[in-house]
Design a protein around this motif. Structure first.
Motif, PDB file in Angstrom:
ATOM      1  N   PHE A  53       1.046  -1.243   0.041  1.00 59.91           N
ATOM      2  CA  PHE A  53      -0.110   0.000  -0.001  1.00 59.91           C
ATOM      3  C   PHE A  53       0.935   1.170   0.069  1.00 59.91           C
ATOM      4  O   PHE A  53       1.905   1.303   0.576  1.00 59.91           O
ATOM      5  CB  PHE A  53      -0.748   0.037   1.145  1.00 59.91           C
ATOM      6  CG  PHE A  53      -1.799   1.346   1.458  1.00 59.91           C
ATOM      7  CD1 PHE A  53      -1.241   2.222   2.340  1.00 59.91           C
ATOM      8  CD2 PHE A  53      -2.827   1.488   0.535  1.00 59.91           C
ATOM      9  CE1 PHE A  53      -1.977   3.339   2.543  1.00 59.91           C
ATOM     10  CE2 PHE A  53      -3.415   3.004   0.635  1.00 59.91           C
ATOM     11  CZ  PHE A  53      -3.089   3.764   1.627  1.00 59.91           C
ATOM     12  N   GLU A  54       0.437   1.990  -0.850  1.00 59.93           N
ATOM     13  CA  GLU A  54       1.232   3.608  -0.859  1.00 59.93           C
ATOM     14  C   GLU A  54       0.201   4.671  -0.799  1.00 59.93           C
ATOM     15  O   GLU A  54      -0.877   4.441  -1.605  1.00 59.93           O
ATOM     16  CB  GLU A  54       2.235   3.657  -1.740  1.00 59.93           C
ATOM     17  CG  GLU A  54       3.296   2.779  -1.822  1.00 59.93           C
ATOM     18  CD  GLU A  54       4.699   3.381  -2.511  1.00 59.93           C
ATOM     19  OE1 GLU A  54       5.497   2.605  -3.263  1.00 59.93           O
ATOM     20  OE2 GLU A  54       4.643   4.562  -2.874  1.00 59.93           O
ATOM     21  N   CYS A  55       0.193   5.677  -0.083  1.00 55.07           N
ATOM     22  CA  CYS A  55      -0.688   6.788   0.073  1.00 55.07           C
ATOM     23  C   CYS A  55      -0.015   7.924  -0.576  1.00 55.07           C
ATOM     24  O   CYS A  55       0.646   8.541  -0.191  1.00 55.07           O
ATOM     25  CB  CYS A  55      -1.001   6.741   1.382  1.00 55.07           C
ATOM     26  SG  CYS A  55      -2.279   8.182   1.675  1.00 55.07           S
ATOM     27  N   PHE A  56      -0.603   8.315  -2.032  1.00 51.54           N
ATOM     28  CA  PHE A  56      -0.207   9.555  -2.357  1.00 51.54           C
ATOM     29  C   PHE A  56      -1.210   9.864  -3.505  1.00 51.54           C
ATOM     30  O   PHE A  56      -2.037   9.085  -3.812  1.00 51.54           O
ATOM     31  CB  PHE A  56       1.216   9.551  -3.145  1.00 51.54           C
ATOM     32  CG  PHE A  56       1.559   8.593  -4.276  1.00 51.54           C
ATOM     33  CD1 PHE A  56       1.710   7.193  -4.307  1.00 51.54           C
ATOM     34  CD2 PHE A  56       1.173   9.150  -5.486  1.00 51.54           C
ATOM     35  CE1 PHE A  56       2.062   6.615  -5.226  1.00 51.54           C
ATOM     36  CE2 PHE A  56       1.138   8.156  -6.711  1.00 51.54           C
ATOM     37  CZ  PHE A  56       1.771   7.006  -6.409  1.00 51.54           C
ATOM     38  N   ASP A  57      -1.398  11.192  -4.204  1.00 51.38           N
ATOM     39  CA  ASP A  57      -2.258  11.554  -5.084  1.00 51.38           C
ATOM     40  C   ASP A  57      -1.828  11.400  -6.253  1.00 51.38           C
ATOM     41  O   ASP A  57      -0.802  12.010  -6.807  1.00 51.38           O
ATOM     42  CB  ASP A  57      -2.578  13.143  -4.637  1.00 51.38           C
ATOM     43  CG  ASP A  57      -3.672  13.636  -5.398  1.00 51.38           C
ATOM     44  OD1 ASP A  57      -4.094  14.816  -5.246  1.00 51.38           O
ATOM     45  OD2 ASP A  57      -4.019  12.821  -6.368  1.00 51.38           O
ATOM     46  N   LEU A  58      -2.564  10.399  -7.203  1.00 49.88           N
ATOM     47  CA  LEU A  58      -2.084  10.218  -8.461  1.00 49.88           C
ATOM     48  C   LEU A  58      -2.215  11.564  -9.415  1.00 49.88           C
ATOM     49  O   LEU A  58      -2.044  11.430 -10.396  1.00 49.88           O
ATOM     50  CB  LEU A  58      -3.088   9.010  -9.119  1.00 49.88           C
ATOM     51  CG  LEU A  58      -2.767   7.881  -8.508  1.00 49.88           C
ATOM     52  CD1 LEU A  58      -4.008   6.705  -8.638  1.00 49.88           C
ATOM     53  CD2 LEU A  58      -1.638   7.166  -8.927  1.00 49.88           C
ATOM     54  N   ALA A  59      -2.856  12.391  -9.158  1.00 55.29           N
ATOM     55  CA  ALA A  59      -3.057  13.631  -9.742  1.00 55.29           C
ATOM     56  C   ALA A  59      -1.613  14.431  -9.740  1.00 55.29           C
ATOM     57  O   ALA A  59      -1.475  15.532 -10.542  1.00 55.29           O
ATOM     58  CB  ALA A  59      -4.006  14.537  -9.227  1.00 55.29           C
ATOM     59  N   ASN A  60      -0.774  14.073  -8.786  1.00 55.39           N
ATOM     60  CA  ASN A  60       0.586  14.663  -8.713  1.00 55.39           C
ATOM     61  C   ASN A  60       1.436  14.010  -9.744  1.00 55.39           C
ATOM     62  O   ASN A  60       1.702  12.754  -9.369  1.00 55.39           O
ATOM     63  CB  ASN A  60       1.035  14.637  -7.066  1.00 55.39           C
ATOM     64  CG  ASN A  60       2.264  15.127  -7.157  1.00 55.39           C
ATOM     65  OD1 ASN A  60       3.343  14.790  -7.773  1.00 55.39           O
ATOM     66  ND2 ASN A  60       2.544  15.800  -6.023  1.00 55.39           N
ATOM     67  N   ARG A  61       2.086  14.682 -10.740  1.00 58.90           N
ATOM     68  CA  ARG A  61       2.574  13.684 -11.710  1.00 58.90           C
ATOM     69  C   ARG A  61       4.039  13.406 -11.186  1.00 58.90           C
ATOM     70  O   ARG A  61       4.353  11.982 -11.399  1.00 58.90           O
ATOM     71  CB  ARG A  61       2.899  14.944 -12.743  1.00 58.90           C
ATOM     72  CG  ARG A  61       3.694  14.256 -14.236  1.00 58.90           C
ATOM     73  CD  ARG A  61       3.496  15.264 -15.338  1.00 58.90           C
ATOM     74  NE  ARG A  61       4.114  14.578 -16.405  1.00 58.90           N
ATOM     75  CZ  ARG A  61       5.228  14.693 -16.956  1.00 58.90           C
ATOM     76  NH1 ARG A  61       6.167  15.662 -15.885  1.00 58.90           N
ATOM     77  NH2 ARG A  61       6.048  14.189 -17.765  1.00 58.90           N
TER      78      ARG A  61
END
Ligand code: WQD
Length: 342
Positions: free
Chosen positions: A56-64
């Motif tokens: 599991f990784e938590c980050f925003d896929l909208a961040n290129r």
């Protein structure tokens, strides 16, 4: 070591159920989720069900940059199932720019990484909302798409076009869009299910919260539609049946069974239920009396839609199996588990 599948939005409602089915089919899974509409303990509960803890990784896929960094550290991804998106129809009307920016930027970052990091299998979470109110029912994959009723629905239609155009110039990429009808229910273990934040927009979680005494009564949005009992008709599909369709789609792509490098399928049951038929089926399946009142129509609602599932049945070899009663009971069992009701 099984093939490794990236599941974006994998702690969400459909994503978490799909992770379970993928693991039980022998795939390894890595989840990426920014937890904007779900909780990390879903990962613990997936592990309780399957005995295998997904990465599991938590980050925003909208961040290129963050998305590219993930792919540079995870070179062995065999396929992607992309669920991560904002999905509240009403909210999207109020916040169109957030919806277009989030949903479409995340998609484009993923597709760019597919190309740059040589990941060639992609399954996309689409929606029957791309059909709008069809003129002819049931809906087949050749039914023309119509203007979506909301910015949320429009992000699904635009996303399909982006994927189509990406596939056209990247022949090595194999893509499938699954057009869900109305996903409902919960895993039979009652360890994962639908966890709407705040007041539920969707019918079934509102029903189960009313049955649990959290909501006073269900408001039925209109009984003056051109349907047998006047209430709108939808094709409600069990979330586990829906999740299994993703495993079949991944297998199709990984084993080169696809007929073109951009395909789309209706994932429904083929049966339409009105709101009142669903309310009565819930009371019959659970023995719980459900207080409700008829109120005015909800803006943006279409009158009726259900799927012709023959293409998915024949081409994918997949068919929805669970009955509406079993599905509603699973939703009620999940609600009771969440609320500590015996
Ligand atoms: C179903 C029926 C309501 C609540 C949307 C999205 C779709 C997908 C599922 C995300 C309608 C009626 C509802 C209530 C009611 N979303 N209703 N009282 O609108 O068909 O589909 O959610 O993936 O893309 O478009 O689902 O469950 O909101 O409504 O009478 O309190 O239940 O009017 O007829 P919908 P829904």
């Amino acid at each position: 070591m099984g093939k490794l599948i990236l599941v974006t939005g994998g702690t969400g409602f459909i994503g978490s159920h799909t992770v379970v089915e993928l693991q039980q089919a022998g795939f390894d899974v890595v989840i990426v989720d920014n937890l904007s509409n779900s909780k990390k303990e879903v990962v613990d509960n997936i592990e309780k069900i399957t005995g295998v803890r997904p990465k599991f990784e938590c980050f925003d896929l909208a961040n290129r940059e963050l998305t590219r960094d993930f792919f540079s550290r995870n070179k062995n991804i065999d396929a992607i199932i992309h669920f991560a998106a904002f999905k509240a129809v009403g909210e999207s009307v109020q916040k169109p720019l957030e919806y277009y920016r989030n949903n479409l930027t995340a998609l484009m970052n993923l597709l760019e990484c597919m190309k740059d990091f040589n990941v060639n299998n992609f399954v996309f979470s689409s929606s029957c909302t791309v059909y709008g109110q069809p003129e002819k029912l049931p809906v087949t994959e050749s039914t023309p798409r119509r203007p979506a009723e909301s910015p949320y629905g429009n992000t699904k239609a635009i996303a399909e076009d982006i994927i189509r155009d990406f596939a056209f110039v990247n022949p090595q990429a194999k893509c499938i869009a699954l057009r869900y009808f109305n996903p409902i229910g919960a895993h039979p273990s009652s360890l994962i299910g639908e966890s709407p934040v705040g007041v539920p927009n969707n019918l079934v979680p509102y029903i189960t919260q009313t049955a649990a005494g959290i909501r006073k009564e269900l408001s039925v949005f209109g009984n003056d539609y051109n349907t047998p009992d006047g209430t709108p008709i939808r094709d409600y599909i069990n979330v586990v049946d829906l999740s299994k369709a993703h495993v079949v789609a991944i297998d199709r792509l990984i084993n080169d069974k696809n007929k073109s490098n951009y395909e789309y399928f209706n994932i429904g049951t083929g049966n339409g239920y009105s709101v009142m038929e669903l309310v009565n089926a819930f009371m019959k399946a659970t023995g719980v009396n459900l207080p409700y009142k008829i109120v005015g129509r909800r803006a943006g609602d279409i009158e009726k839609i259900w799927a012709d599932t023959s293409y998915a049945n024949n081409e994918l070899g997949w068919k929805a199996e669970k009955s509406i009663e079993e599905t509603l009971l699973s939703a009620w069992n999940w609600e009771k588990k969440c609320r500590g009701i015996k």
